[in-house]
Design a protein around this motif. Structure first.
Motif, PDB file in Angstrom:
ATOM      1  N   ALA A 118       6.824  11.617  -6.310  1.00 40.10           N
ATOM      2  CA  ALA A 118       6.089  11.613  -5.043  1.00 40.10           C
ATOM      3  C   ALA A 118       4.703  12.194  -5.281  1.00 40.10           C
ATOM      4  CB  ALA A 118       6.836  12.430  -4.005  1.00 40.10           C
ATOM      5  N   VAL A 119       3.732  11.696  -4.516  1.00 40.58           N
ATOM      6  CA  VAL A 119       2.370  12.220  -4.566  1.00 40.58           C
ATOM      7  C   VAL A 119       2.016  12.686  -3.163  1.00 40.58           C
ATOM      8  CG1 VAL A 119      -0.042  11.711  -5.077  1.00 40.58           C
ATOM      9  CG2 VAL A 119       1.764  10.626  -6.428  1.00 40.58           C
ATOM     10  N   PRO A 120       1.671  13.962  -2.985  1.00 43.13           N
ATOM     11  CA  PRO A 120       1.389  14.474  -1.635  1.00 43.13           C
ATOM     12  C   PRO A 120       0.320  13.649  -0.917  1.00 43.13           C
ATOM     13  CG  PRO A 120       1.495  16.279  -3.225  1.00 43.13           C
ATOM     14  CD  PRO A 120       1.539  15.013  -4.015  1.00 43.13           C
ATOM     15  N   GLY A 121       0.592  13.303   0.348  1.00 42.35           N
ATOM     16  CA  GLY A 121      -0.371  12.577   1.153  1.00 42.35           C
ATOM     17  C   GLY A 121      -0.275  11.062   1.064  1.00 42.35           C
ATOM     18  N   PHE A 122       0.698  10.541   0.286  1.00 42.39           N
ATOM     19  CA  PHE A 122       0.846   9.095   0.124  1.00 42.39           C
ATOM     20  C   PHE A 122       2.255   8.677   0.532  1.00 42.39           C
ATOM     21  CE2 PHE A 122      -2.569  10.322  -2.668  1.00 42.39           C
ATOM     22  CZ  PHE A 122      -3.483   9.279  -2.591  1.00 42.39           C
ATOM     23  N   ASP A 123       2.342   7.632   1.344  1.00 44.36           N
ATOM     24  CA  ASP A 123       3.637   7.115   1.778  1.00 44.36           C
ATOM     25  C   ASP A 123       4.362   6.461   0.611  1.00 44.36           C
ATOM     26  OD1 ASP A 123       3.141   7.928   4.366  1.00 44.36           O
ATOM     27  OD2 ASP A 123       2.335   5.976   4.985  1.00 44.36           O
ATOM     28  N   ARG A 124       5.714   6.537   0.659  1.00 44.53           N
ATOM     29  CA  ARG A 124       6.551   5.950  -0.390  1.00 44.53           C
ATOM     30  C   ARG A 124       7.590   5.030   0.225  1.00 44.53           C
ATOM     31  NH1 ARG A 124       9.749   9.942  -3.345  1.00 44.53           N
ATOM     32  NH2 ARG A 124       9.392   8.879  -5.323  1.00 44.53           N
ATOM     33  N   ALA A 125       8.107   4.105  -0.584  1.00 42.04           N
ATOM     34  CA  ALA A 125       9.163   3.211  -0.131  1.00 42.04           C
ATOM     35  C   ALA A 125       9.857   2.602  -1.340  1.00 42.04           C
ATOM     36  CB  ALA A 125       8.589   2.101   0.755  1.00 42.04           C
ATOM     37  N   PRO A 126      11.142   2.255  -1.210  1.00 40.85           N
ATOM     38  CA  PRO A 126      11.819   1.509  -2.281  1.00 40.85           C
ATOM     39  C   PRO A 126      11.205   0.125  -2.420  1.00 40.85           C
ATOM     40  CG  PRO A 126      13.406   2.420  -0.704  1.00 40.85           C
ATOM     41  CD  PRO A 126      12.053   2.551  -0.084  1.00 40.85           C
ATOM     42  N   MET A 127      11.230  -0.408  -3.620  1.00 41.18           N
ATOM     43  CA  MET A 127      10.713  -1.749  -3.885  1.00 41.18           C
ATOM     44  C   MET A 127      11.827  -2.620  -4.449  1.00 41.18           C
ATOM     45  SD  MET A 127       7.613  -1.771  -2.913  1.00 41.18           S
ATOM     46  CE  MET A 127       6.971  -0.351  -2.018  1.00 41.18           C
ATOM     47  N   VAL A 164       2.480   5.887 -11.148  1.00 39.75           N
ATOM     48  CA  VAL A 164       2.507   5.430  -9.762  1.00 39.75           C
ATOM     49  C   VAL A 164       2.566   3.908  -9.795  1.00 39.75           C
ATOM     50  CG1 VAL A 164       1.088   5.141  -7.686  1.00 39.75           C
ATOM     51  CG2 VAL A 164       1.310   7.393  -8.732  1.00 39.75           C
ATOM     52  N   LEU A 165       3.395   3.335  -8.936  1.00 43.14           N
ATOM     53  CA  LEU A 165       3.455   1.881  -8.781  1.00 43.14           C
ATOM     54  C   LEU A 165       3.032   1.568  -7.351  1.00 43.14           C
ATOM     55  CD1 LEU A 165       4.330  -0.896  -9.954  1.00 43.14           C
ATOM     56  CD2 LEU A 165       6.589  -0.455  -8.996  1.00 43.14           C
ATOM     57  N   ALA A 166       1.866   0.932  -7.186  1.00 48.15           N
ATOM     58  CA  ALA A 166       1.336   0.720  -5.841  1.00 48.15           C
ATOM     59  C   ALA A 166       0.234  -0.317  -5.863  1.00 48.15           C
ATOM     60  CB  ALA A 166       0.798   2.028  -5.263  1.00 48.15           C
ATOM     61  N   GLY A 167       0.028  -0.946  -4.701  1.00 54.87           N
ATOM     62  CA  GLY A 167      -1.072  -1.884  -4.565  1.00 54.87           C
ATOM     63  C   GLY A 167      -1.010  -2.637  -3.257  1.00 54.87           C
ATOM     64  N   PRO A 168      -2.047  -3.401  -2.959  1.00 58.04           N
ATOM     65  CA  PRO A 168      -2.087  -4.175  -1.720  1.00 58.04           C
ATOM     66  C   PRO A 168      -1.262  -5.449  -1.818  1.00 58.04           C
ATOM     67  CG  PRO A 168      -4.058  -4.598  -3.000  1.00 58.04           C
ATOM     68  CD  PRO A 168      -3.280  -3.546  -3.755  1.00 58.04           C
ATOM     69  N   GLY A 169      -0.938  -6.023  -0.644  1.00 50.82           N
ATOM     70  CA  GLY A 169      -0.197  -7.271  -0.607  1.00 50.82           C
ATOM     71  C   GLY A 169       1.291  -7.038  -0.531  1.00 50.82           C
ATOM     72  N   SER A 170       2.021  -8.124  -0.280  1.00 48.71           N
ATOM     73  CA  SER A 170       3.465  -8.052  -0.082  1.00 48.71           C
ATOM     74  C   SER A 170       4.203  -8.890  -1.105  1.00 48.71           C
ATOM     75  CB  SER A 170       3.834  -8.537   1.323  1.00 48.71           C
ATOM     76  OG  SER A 170       5.234  -8.639   1.465  1.00 48.71           O
ATOM     77  N   ILE A 171       5.280  -8.325  -1.637  1.00 51.44           N
ATOM     78  CA  ILE A 171       6.110  -9.058  -2.584  1.00 51.44           C
ATOM     79  C   ILE A 171       6.791 -10.245  -1.906  1.00 51.44           C
ATOM     80  CG2 ILE A 171       8.254  -7.768  -2.237  1.00 51.44           C
ATOM     81  CD1 ILE A 171       6.735  -8.879  -5.624  1.00 51.44           C
ATOM     82  N   THR A 172       6.861 -10.247  -0.583  1.00 49.85           N
ATOM     83  CA  THR A 172       7.537 -11.336   0.123  1.00 49.85           C
ATOM     84  C   THR A 172       6.787 -12.655   0.014  1.00 49.85           C
ATOM     85  OG1 THR A 172       6.457 -10.803   2.231  1.00 49.85           O
ATOM     86  CG2 THR A 172       8.569  -9.729   1.776  1.00 49.85           C
ATOM     87  N   LEU A 215       0.802  -1.225   0.000  1.00 44.91           N
ATOM     88  CA  LEU A 215       0.000   0.000   0.000  1.00 44.91           C
ATOM     89  C   LEU A 215       0.838   1.281   0.000  1.00 44.91           C
ATOM     90  CD1 LEU A 215      -2.653  -1.217   2.604  1.00 44.91           C
ATOM     91  CD2 LEU A 215      -2.966  -1.076   0.118  1.00 44.91           C
ATOM     92  N   LYS A 216       2.127   1.150  -0.263  1.00 40.70           N
ATOM     93  CA  LYS A 216       2.992   2.325  -0.389  1.00 40.70           C
ATOM     94  C   LYS A 216       3.284   2.574  -1.859  1.00 40.70           C
ATOM     95  CE  LYS A 216       5.363   1.924   4.075  1.00 40.70           C
ATOM     96  NZ  LYS A 216       4.581   0.819   4.628  1.00 40.70           N
ATOM     97  N   LEU A 217       3.589   3.831  -2.195  1.00 45.51           N
ATOM     98  CA  LEU A 217       3.969   4.178  -3.553  1.00 45.51           C
ATOM     99  C   LEU A 217       5.455   3.897  -3.727  1.00 45.51           C
ATOM    100  CD1 LEU A 217       1.208   5.555  -3.300  1.00 45.51           C
ATOM    101  CD2 LEU A 217       2.153   7.506  -4.565  1.00 45.51           C
TER     102      LEU A 217
END
Length: 344
Positions: free
Chosen positions: A277-286, A305-313, A159-161
């Motif tokens: 970056a998009v204001p109001g949205f958390d970001r993280a390296p993927m 934007v690259l984002a969505g639910p779930g974990s790559i792990t 759920l992070k960008l």
């Protein structure tokens, strides 16, 4: 009228179970086409189907004159894992990568359409897990998407960008030797030993860390040498898959560290890509790649934007899953992103 939270949850879980019931491993994506068509027809979309190869079809769904494009991929990795719902968790192949992205995006569109909005498109492409043939072909749909303001590409990002994605290099290291009988190894020259020493020297080199994309790294995916147990190997090779950051010197270092009998073959070289970056949205390296670098060319100013639910792990594992709460949060994330790019 918008569905109640309970109705939306039921809709999301049933649609995801339906999509995951079809085995759509790369190259056989069309097995899921009937269910996908039915789902998009339910949402009142105008459909455009783009054949990419036998059994492989990109799908573009349109509502009005699109300003926001959602996209993700239709293929999954093997082995097929049939879907099941256990309590609050959906298990099975594709639940998060990437049929869960399809349902989270279409759930957002269902909500937006119920609010009386339009100006959207959704694109499902084939082959992201292998050859990205669908993303390459999808650029031929640009004439239908001339007013785009942004692309929202779905992958499991918790759920992070994504701040972007590292570049990809496939590097093959070769060493030549001379064959001989294993009973008289002194008459030959084993190609394996200089290759192993070369790899060890490379392992000892520190890799850089990019402030936005994270650490550069490489993986030894394939190591091959020899033709028979009782022969000295005359050739050996190692295949490396590297995730490189801007300004990478990895390829230069591989060449610098090569032994006299070594050579280097660069088989894939995709540059790193940074996302806004998009204001109001958390970001993280993927830690993974996607079709976003190719598909952003559909947007005139390349906003993506690259984002969505779930974990790559858990993606690509035997334990792939997505919780219903994450799926609902993905709907909310995609809805808020769409409204942001529409200027609301």
């Amino acid at each position: 009228m918008n569905a109640s939270p309970a109705e939306l949850r039921s809709w999301l879980s049933s649609r995801l179970l339906t999509l995951c019931a079809s085995e759509t491993t790369s190259g056989a994506e069309d097995a899921g086409l009937p269910d996908l068509r039915a789902l998009l027809a339910e949402l009142g979309a105008t459909l455009v189907e783009q054949p990419v190869a036998p059994g492989r079809t990109n799908v573009l769904a349109i509502w009005g004159r699109p300003q926001v494009l959602f996209s993700t991929h239709l293929d999954t990795v093997p082995p097929y894992l049939s879907p099941r719902l256990e309590g609050e968790t959906l298990w099975g192949r594709g639940t998060c990568d990437a049929k869960g992205q399809i349902v989270a995006q279409l759930g957002a569109l269902k909500t937006l359409l119920a609010e009386g909005r339009d100006g959207f498109a959704w694109l499902g492409v084939v082959g992201e897990e292998t050859d990205s043939a669908g993303a390459a072909a999808a650029l031929g749909l640009a004439d239908r998407l001339q007013d785009l303001k942004a692309l929202i590409n779905g992958e499991p990002t918790e759920l992070k960008l994504a701040t972007g994605q590292r570049g990809v290099q496939h590097v093959c290291l070769h060493c030549q030797g001379r064959a001989a009988h294993s009973g008289s190894p002194e008459l030959g020259r084993n190609a394996t030993w200089p290759l192993l020493d070369w790899l060890q020297r490379l392992r000892e080199q520190a890799r850089p860390v990019d402030p936005q994309l994270g650490p550069e790294l490489w993986n030894l995916g394939l190591l091959q040498a020899g033709e028979a147990l009782n022969s000295v190997p005359a050739k050996a090779e190692a295949h490396l898959m590297a995730r490189v950051v801007p300004g990478s010197t990895l390829l230069d270092e591989i060449r610098r560290l090569a032994p006299p009998e070594g050579s280097v073959d660069l088989r894939l070289d995709e540059p790193a890509d940074l996302y806004p970056a998009v204001p109001g949205f958390d970001r993280a390296p993927m830690p993974f790649g996607s079709d976003a670098p190719a598909l952003r060319a559909l947007v005139p100013d390349r906003t993506v934007v690259l984002a969505g639910p779930g974990s790559i792990t858990v993606a690509h594992t035997l334990d792939e899953h997505l919780t219903l709460s994450d799926l609902e949060a993905g709907v909310d994330l995609n809805r808020r992103l769409a409204l942001h790019f529409l200027g609301d």
